[in-house]
Design an enzyme around this catalytic site. Structure first.
Site, mmCIF file in Angstrom:
data_model
loop_
_atom_site.group_PDB
_atom_site.id
_atom_site.type_symbol
_atom_site.label_atom_id
_atom_site.label_comp_id
_atom_site.label_asym_id
_atom_site.label_seq_id
_atom_site.Cartn_x
_atom_site.Cartn_y
_atom_site.Cartn_z
ATOM 1 C CB SER A 1 7.266 -3.299 18.300
ATOM 2 O OG SER A 1 8.488 -3.164 17.591
ATOM 3 C CE1 TYR B 1 4.361 -0.822 14.313
ATOM 4 C CE2 TYR B 1 6.661 -0.944 15.008
ATOM 5 C CZ TYR B 1 5.458 -1.564 14.730
ATOM 6 O OH TYR B 1 5.350 -2.933 14.879
HETATM 7 N N1 LIG Z 1 6.617 -8.469 11.938
HETATM 8 C C1 LIG Z 1 7.393 -7.846 12.810
HETATM 9 O O1 LIG Z 1 8.617 -7.788 12.667
HETATM 10 C C2 LIG Z 1 6.792 -7.221 14.041
HETATM 11 C C3 LIG Z 1 7.661 -6.841 15.063
HETATM 12 C C4 LIG Z 1 7.132 -6.262 16.199
HETATM 13 C C5 LIG Z 1 5.774 -6.075 16.318
HETATM 14 N N2 LIG Z 1 4.949 -6.434 15.304
HETATM 15 C C6 LIG Z 1 3.518 -6.215 15.481
HETATM 16 O O2 LIG Z 1 2.875 -7.446 15.338
HETATM 17 C C7 LIG Z 1 1.500 -7.219 15.001
HETATM 18 C C8 LIG Z 1 1.111 -8.153 13.888
HETATM 19 O O3 LIG Z 1 1.858 -7.852 12.730
HETATM 20 P P1 LIG Z 1 2.479 -8.973 11.778
HETATM 21 O O4 LIG Z 1 3.935 -8.802 11.794
HETATM 22 O O5 LIG Z 1 1.898 -10.288 12.112
HETATM 23 O O6 LIG Z 1 2.000 -8.435 10.342
HETATM 24 P P2 LIG Z 1 0.828 -8.867 9.372
HETATM 25 O O7 LIG Z 1 0.981 -10.296 8.998
HETATM 26 O O8 LIG Z 1 0.823 -7.847 8.303
HETATM 27 O O9 LIG Z 1 -0.476 -8.750 10.270
HETATM 28 C C9 LIG Z 1 -1.074 -7.528 10.597
HETATM 29 C C10 LIG Z 1 -2.507 -7.835 10.926
HETATM 30 O O10 LIG Z 1 -3.142 -6.636 11.420
HETATM 31 C C11 LIG Z 1 -4.282 -6.376 10.605
HETATM 32 N N3 LIG Z 1 -4.499 -4.941 10.514
HETATM 33 C C12 LIG Z 1 -3.647 -3.978 10.102
HETATM 34 N N4 LIG Z 1 -4.247 -2.779 10.124
HETATM 35 C C13 LIG Z 1 -5.520 -2.994 10.561
HETATM 36 C C14 LIG Z 1 -6.624 -2.157 10.788
HETATM 37 N N5 LIG Z 1 -6.582 -0.846 10.575
HETATM 38 N N6 LIG Z 1 -7.787 -2.726 11.219
HETATM 39 C C15 LIG Z 1 -7.858 -4.060 11.419
HETATM 40 N N7 LIG Z 1 -6.838 -4.898 11.230
HETATM 41 C C16 LIG Z 1 -5.685 -4.367 10.792
HETATM 42 C C17 LIG Z 1 -3.932 -6.977 9.260
HETATM 43 O O11 LIG Z 1 -5.102 -7.155 8.468
HETATM 44 P P3 LIG Z 1 -5.002 -6.676 6.916
HETATM 45 O O12 LIG Z 1 -3.856 -7.447 6.308
HETATM 46 O O13 LIG Z 1 -6.328 -6.986 6.348
HETATM 47 O O14 LIG Z 1 -4.701 -5.198 6.992
HETATM 48 C C18 LIG Z 1 -3.301 -8.276 9.703
HETATM 49 O O15 LIG Z 1 -4.276 -9.216 10.080
HETATM 50 C C19 LIG Z 1 1.389 -5.734 14.689
HETATM 51 O O16 LIG Z 1 0.849 -5.058 15.800
HETATM 52 C C20 LIG Z 1 2.836 -5.310 14.492
HETATM 53 O O17 LIG Z 1 3.025 -3.953 14.771
HETATM 54 C C21 LIG Z 1 5.430 -7.009 14.160
#
Ligand SMILES: NC(=O)c1ccc[n+]([C@@H]2O[C@H](COP(=O)([O-])OP(=O)(O)OC[C@H]3O[C@@H](n4cnc5c(N)ncnc54)[C@H](OP(=O)(O)O)[C@@H]3O)[C@@H](O)[C@H]2O)c1
Length: 240
Positions: free
Chosen positions: A143, A156
């Site tokens: 991130s 985080y």
């Molecule tokens: N969106 C942003 O602004 C942003 C910015 C920087 C980095 N990120 C990173 O990008 C990655 C993906 O996030 P996203 O933004 O695409 O959000 P998202 O759509 O909420 O996706 C998160 C994914 O991780 C899964 N997940 C969460 N906790 C888990 C666990 N304990 N075991 C297995 N699976 C789990 C979720 O499954 P469930 O829904 O079933 O829990 C979902 O498939 C994350 O690592 C996040 O930290 C996001």
């Protein structure tokens, strides 16, 4: 056995689902993994409907046995692993005086420990692919807060800085085996994870999941001679 195969964690929505779709387009059979079974089944079906070969494994990535199950199931179904995407992540905001131990542990386990365990479990398959074409790839979702720690998202941020450090170490350790690693460091991306902030940052001002997937496609297509250790995605005006 398929020509190429990938594991994507956190693939039931957002960045993981977009990267899985791109990998399917690039000819990879897919194992997709995430926590909630219903959501994952729907995402896997969406990928199958697009014409891709897909296996799904639901489970908590904080759990070592789940990680072993994902890799073993993938090997049994597809027999090879060219791309591993460690993308599942969770963020819990709290002030420094208020951190709940179980939430500290959850973020450490899902965001950082799971990545270490996935490398360990997947290394034999990645080494085989690296030996074959010198271009096995591990994508680790960090991130922008892993590059510049954020208040109230401090735990985080620390886990995501750990992801950058682990990715750097893996490049030094594994490039000789034909395995490259890249850390993705985005600012706000339009996914379910950022719904909480929409009042201040509207969806149309956020990075799109397709932008992230295209960057991974670019990394995937680079030659074995080119390592890209990290990619920072900023929104306009969102300087580090
Ligand atoms: N969106 C942003 O602004 C942003 C910015 C920087 C980095 N990120 C990173 O990008 C990655 C993906 O996030 P996203 O933004 O695409 O959000 P998202 O759509 O909420 O996706 C998160 C994914 O991780 C899964 N997940 C969460 N906790 C888990 C666990 N304990 N075991 C297995 N699976 C789990 C979720 O499954 P469930 O829904 O079933 O829990 C979902 O498939 C994350 O690592 C996040 O930290 C996001």
């Amino acid at each position: 056995m398929p020509d190429r195969a990938a594991i994507v964690t956190g693939a039931s929505s957002g960045i993981g689902l977009a990267v899985a779709r791109m990998l399917g387009e690039e000819g990879h059979a897919l194992t997709v993994a995430a926590r909630r079974p219903d959501k994952l089944v729907a995402a896997a079906q969406e990928l199958r409907d697009a014409g891709f070969e897909v296996e799904e494994v639901a489970g908590n990535m904080a759990d070592e046995e789940t990680i072993k199950r994902v890799v073993a199931g993938h090997e049994e179904r597809f027999g090879r692993l060219d791309v591993l995407v460690n993308n599942a992540g969770v963020g819990v905001g709290a002030a420094a005086g208020d951190h709940e131990t179980k939430r500290i542990d959850l973020q450490l386990a899902v965001n950082l420990r799971a990545i270490v365990l996935f490398y360990r479990e997947a290394l034999p398959l990645l080494r085989t692919a690296g030996g074959e074409h010198r271009n096995a790839l591990v994508v680790n979702t960090s991130s922008i807060s892993g590059k510049s720690g954020q208040p109230w998202l401090s735990v985080y941020s620390a886990t995501k800085a750990g992801v950058v450090g682990y990715t750097q170490a893996m490049n030094k350790e594994l490039n000789g085996d034909g395995i490259k690693s890249v850390a993705l460091c985005p600012g706000f991306v339009e996914t379910p994870m950022t719904e909480f902030v929409r009042e201040h940052v509207p969806a149309e001002d956020m990075i799109r999941v397709e932008d992230i997937a295209e960057a991974v496609r670019f990394v995937l297509r680079t030659s074995p001679n080119c390592v890209i250790p990290e990619i920072v995605f900023q929104r306009p005006g969102e300087a580090l």
